[in-house]
Motif scaffolding. Structure first.
Motif, PDB file in Angstrom:
ATOM      1  N   LEU A  70      33.900 -61.519 -52.292  1.00 26.59           N
ATOM      2  CA  LEU A  70      35.071 -61.188 -51.764  1.00 26.59           C
ATOM      3  C   LEU A  70      34.778 -61.259 -50.052  1.00 26.59           C
ATOM      4  N   ARG A 128      37.012 -58.170 -45.115  1.00 27.74           N
ATOM      5  CA  ARG A 128      38.308 -57.527 -45.262  1.00 27.74           C
ATOM      6  C   ARG A 128      38.656 -56.725 -46.525  1.00 27.74           C
ATOM      7  N   LEU A 129      38.620 -57.641 -47.325  1.00 30.69           N
ATOM      8  CA  LEU A 129      38.652 -57.017 -48.676  1.00 30.69           C
ATOM      9  C   LEU A 129      37.995 -55.837 -49.241  1.00 30.69           C
ATOM     10  N   TYR A 130      36.684 -56.097 -48.841  1.00 30.33           N
ATOM     11  CA  TYR A 130      35.423 -54.780 -49.124  1.00 30.33           C
ATOM     12  C   TYR A 130      36.062 -53.742 -48.335  1.00 30.33           C
TER      13      TYR A 130
END
Length: 378
Positions: A223, A226-228
């Motif tokens: 990922l 940003r997603l983490y």
């Protein structure tokens, strides 16, 4: 978290004020250590490890299929080996064993390695809610229990009498045989009541979540940052206040058994899952940085020897606290226990690096692989 189960009476893990002596110690640094442990560690790291164990089941099945081995044969031999490790560990060394739980939960998961992720997540949600429902309904029924049953439960698990505390201290401060008699009773009761009522639903759900997180790339670093970051903020942003509120509720009820032993655990039950996801997001985020990668290289050998290090902690701690060793059972307060934890962490980091410089697997992992494959593997 396990240090208090090694060093103190069994009730102290569930109820930090189980005895007048323990209640008097819950001030200052002792309280800070317990508070941090409960809020940031209790059930959160067990949840992460259960998620990783589920991912490992899927990963091994995929590798077996790719190399022409029978995934089912390897899976069940592996879990049978883990069950043997767990039974020996639980009955002969420490009643707080988790390996038997993992072996039993993992045994029902084999069919799910080929399922779609939405099936896994739907099943995980049902199992997780079932665990909460069992605990909640049992807790709500407690006011209607016979008084004798409430008193018995309180003395056994929550607030033991002086005589019972003295008997437990005498058992674990004495020779190994005395410990074994008490440990065998506690282990058997936990395995026939605690696992089916409490842990099975939660741990099996977490393993299914782990399979899904592996296939979606969450656990493999695929990922974006940003997603983490979003996973981290949502996990901690919702989970942490929930856990803190639950702790406040237990304290406002003065750790009354009829509230805290079951109903009072539900905030941490759900909060721990959310915080585990927050931790996973955090690890994914920092491991994308140069500093995080250095940290990963420092800790990776400990993870590669997870079974060895888990069993080693039992050997170290029972030697420190039990009568066949130095006999410090119920003699070291929580602040002192934290120092022992840090010392064991440092030792195991160094030991794991040194061992893996000369061997590919840890000693327990090597035995486990023989049990799984029938011969040493490279």
């Amino acid at each position: 978290m396990n240090i208090q189960a090694f060093s103190m009476i069994g009730a102290a893990y569930l109820n930090p004020v189980a005895t007048p002596e323990l209640a008097a110690q819950m001030t200052g640094l002792n309280y800070v250590v317990w508070y941090i442990g409960h809020v940031f560690f209790d059930a959160k790291f067990m949840s992460q490890f259960s998620i990783l164990f589920g991912a490992g089941i899927l990963l091994m099945a995929q590798r077996c299929e790719a190399t022409g081995r029978s995934p089912a044969g390897v899976h069940y031999r592996r879990l049978l080996g883990l069950l043997v490790f767990g039974l020996i560990h639980a009955y002969f060394f420490w009643s707080g064993d988790i390996l038997v739980t993992y072996a039993l939960c993992g045994a029902v998961l084999y069919p799910f390695w080929r399922c779609r992720n939405r099936v896994r997540l739907a099943t995980a949600g049902c199992l997780f809610l079932m665990g909460s429902l069992i605990i909640s309904l049992t807790g709500l029924s407690m006011p209607y229990w016979p008084e004798s049953e409430l008193i018995s439960m309180k003395q056994e698990m929550w607030q033991p009498s002086t005589e019972m505390v003295d008997a437990e201290i005498e058992a674990y401060s004495g020779p190994w045989w005395n410990q074994f008699l008490d440990r065998a009773r506690m282990t058997f009761e936990f395995q026939i009541v605690g696992i089916p009522m409490l842990l099975f639903w939660q741990v099996t759900a977490l393993m299914l979540i782990g399979m899904t997180l592996l296939e979606t790339g969450v656990l493999t670093g695929k990922l974006s940052k940003r997603l983490y970051a979003i996973i981290t903020l949502l996990g901690f942003g919702v989970g942490l206040p929930l856990v803190i509120w639950g702790l406040h509720q237990n304290e406002s009820h003065d750790w009354d058994m009829q509230y805290s032993i079951l109903l009072g655990t539900q905030f941490n039950y759900f909060g721990s899952l959310l915080m585990a996801m927050g931790y996973i997001g955090f690890w994914g985020l920092i491991l994308k940085s140069a500093t995080g990668q250095k940290l990963g290289r420092l800790l990776a050998p400990v993870g590669r020897m997870a079974l060895t290090n888990y069993l080693m902690q039992t050997l170290i701690c029972t030697t420190i606290f039990y009568g066949h060793g130095f006999g410090y059972f119920m003699s070291i307060q929580r602040s002192g226990q934290a120092l022992i934890v840090v010392a064991i962490w440092c030792f195991q980091i160094v030991f794991s690096h040194c061992w893996l410089q000369r061997h590919r697997f840890g000693p327990a992992e090597s035995v486990w692989r023989v049990m799984t494959y029938g011969k040493p593997t490279r």
